[in-house]
Scaffold this motif. Structure first.
Motif, PDB file in Angstrom:
ATOM      1  N   LEU A 104      27.922  -6.642 -78.669  1.00  0.00           N
ATOM      2  CA  LEU A 104      28.706  -6.523 -77.447  1.00  0.00           C
ATOM      3  C   LEU A 104      29.310  -5.128 -77.354  1.00  0.00           C
ATOM      4  CD1 LEU A 104      30.654  -9.928 -77.419  1.00  0.00           C
ATOM      5  CD2 LEU A 104      28.689  -9.295 -75.999  1.00  0.00           C
ATOM      6  N   LEU A 105      29.624  -4.724 -76.140  1.00  0.00           N
ATOM      7  CA  LEU A 105      30.272  -3.440 -75.927  1.00  0.00           C
ATOM      8  C   LEU A 105      31.783  -3.616 -75.871  1.00  0.00           C
ATOM      9  CD1 LEU A 105      27.851  -1.956 -73.238  1.00  0.00           C
ATOM     10  CD2 LEU A 105      27.744  -1.768 -75.740  1.00  0.00           C
ATOM     11  N   LYS A 106      32.502  -2.547 -76.160  1.00  0.00           N
ATOM     12  CA  LYS A 106      33.961  -2.645 -76.244  1.00  0.00           C
ATOM     13  C   LYS A 106      34.629  -2.829 -74.893  1.00  0.00           C
ATOM     14  CE  LYS A 106      34.606  -0.338 -80.676  1.00  0.00           C
ATOM     15  NZ  LYS A 106      35.105   0.869 -81.380  1.00  0.00           N
ATOM     16  N   PRO A 111      38.049 -12.679 -72.806  1.00  0.00           N
ATOM     17  CA  PRO A 111      37.499 -14.043 -72.899  1.00  0.00           C
ATOM     18  C   PRO A 111      36.051 -14.067 -73.364  1.00  0.00           C
ATOM     19  CG  PRO A 111      38.729 -13.776 -70.860  1.00  0.00           C
ATOM     20  CD  PRO A 111      38.569 -12.403 -71.444  1.00  0.00           C
ATOM     21  N   ASP A 112      35.259 -13.060 -72.954  1.00  0.00           N
ATOM     22  CA  ASP A 112      33.860 -13.000 -73.367  1.00  0.00           C
ATOM     23  C   ASP A 112      33.738 -12.628 -74.833  1.00  0.00           C
ATOM     24  OD1 ASP A 112      33.206 -13.635 -70.788  1.00  0.00           O
ATOM     25  OD2 ASP A 112      32.585 -11.606 -70.219  1.00  0.00           O
ATOM     26  N   LEU A 113      34.628 -11.760 -75.306  1.00  0.00           N
ATOM     27  CA  LEU A 113      34.632 -11.409 -76.726  1.00  0.00           C
ATOM     28  C   LEU A 113      34.947 -12.639 -77.575  1.00  0.00           C
ATOM     29  CD1 LEU A 113      34.576  -9.551 -79.151  1.00  0.00           C
ATOM     30  CD2 LEU A 113      36.920  -8.850 -78.596  1.00  0.00           C
ATOM     31  N   LEU A 114      35.951 -13.398 -77.179  1.00  0.00           N
ATOM     32  CA  LEU A 114      36.303 -14.609 -77.922  1.00  0.00           C
ATOM     33  C   LEU A 114      35.168 -15.625 -77.870  1.00  0.00           C
ATOM     34  CD1 LEU A 114      40.015 -14.949 -76.776  1.00  0.00           C
ATOM     35  CD2 LEU A 114      39.193 -14.243 -79.043  1.00  0.00           C
ATOM     36  N   ALA A 115      34.503 -15.717 -76.727  1.00  0.00           N
ATOM     37  CA  ALA A 115      33.345 -16.613 -76.624  1.00  0.00           C
ATOM     38  C   ALA A 115      32.238 -16.156 -77.564  1.00  0.00           C
ATOM     39  CB  ALA A 115      32.832 -16.647 -75.182  1.00  0.00           C
ATOM     40  N   GLY A 116      32.073 -14.839 -77.681  1.00  0.00           N
ATOM     41  CA  GLY A 116      31.073 -14.303 -78.596  1.00  0.00           C
ATOM     42  C   GLY A 116      31.373 -14.631 -80.045  1.00  0.00           C
ATOM     43  N   ILE A 117      32.637 -14.531 -80.417  1.00  0.00           N
ATOM     44  CA  ILE A 117      33.038 -14.881 -81.787  1.00  0.00           C
ATOM     45  C   ILE A 117      32.702 -16.336 -82.070  1.00  0.00           C
ATOM     46  CG2 ILE A 117      35.034 -15.237 -83.298  1.00  0.00           C
ATOM     47  CD1 ILE A 117      36.304 -12.764 -81.972  1.00  0.00           C
TER      48      ILE A 117
END
Length: 223
Positions: A104-106, A111-117
């Motif tokens: 993912l990009l910074k 919410p998308d980062l947390l979904a990615g985790i």
């Protein structure tokens, strides 16, 4: 609880990511690292579920750190989610082939980062849309794959090839189950068999296999 290690050479960014993770009820930060070597050492010490990995760090970069983490049986269960400013081709392919489960990009929304985790912790692949487009474009430009590569799919059933194609197009297990009118348990069983037959660690690697063997191409992906 998903245990996260944050690796970034900028202390301010590490602090921001840590705050985001620690304010999330089902996630917690277990350690922070500022270099690739420190990331490898802290992963061995804390055995996190997910490493948020920067690419450019002093000394050992994030791609080499990913290769060491994913290649060591003691830390192979840890999933690596690359989180970087750069979406250059060499970083994308290098990271995925090193064993990263996502990229993912910074500028990804929190919410998308947390979904990615959550996704990579669960064994799914998480690729930014721009990364998926680059994968499609890269393999579309390649000449016909050698027979030795294509033979990698020997022993894979027609149903498994169908599921592998849908995995490569970014569908989740639930979406595949709905598309093929199968139970979720059946899809999970097929994906597990694909991982074993193709000797890869997770769905991100299945995506690479699907393209490298010519099972899916840019023209067929857009159909």
């Amino acid at each position: 609880m998903i245990r996260v290690l944050i690796a970034d050479d900028q202390a301010l960014l590490r602090g921001s990511f840590r705050l985001l993770v620690d304010l999330t009820p089902d996630c917690t930060t277990v350690a922070e690292a500022g270099t690739g070597a420190e990331t490898v050492a802290l992963t061995a010490e804390h055995r996190p579920d997910v490493v948020l990995m920067d690419v450019r760090m002093p000394g050992m970069d994030g791609i080499e750190a990913t290769r060491l983490i994913c290649g060591d049986p003691a830390t192979a269960a840890t999933r690596v989610l690359i989180l970087t400013t750069f979406d250059m081709d060499e970083y994308v392919y290098g990271a995925l082939r090193a064993g990263a489960s996502g990229y993912l990009l910074k500028d990804t929304p929190p919410p998308d980062l947390l979904a990615g985790i959550r996704l990579v912790a669960a064994g799914e692949a998480m690729l930014a849309p721009s990364v998926t487009r680059r994968l499609i474009g890269e393999f579309a430009r390649r000449p016909e794959m050698p027979q030795t590569v294509a033979r990698r799919l020997d022993g894979v059933t027609e149903r498994e090839r169908e599921i592998l194609t849908l995995v490569a197009r970014g569908l989740s297990n639930a979406e595949i189950a709905e598309r093929l009118r199968l139970s979720l348990a059946t899809v999970k069983t097929h994906v597990g068999r694909l991982l074993n037959k193709l000797r890869v660690r997770d769905r991100a690697q299945l995506v690479i296999v699907a393209y490298e063997t010519g099972l899916i191409t840019a023209s067929r992906d857009s159909a």
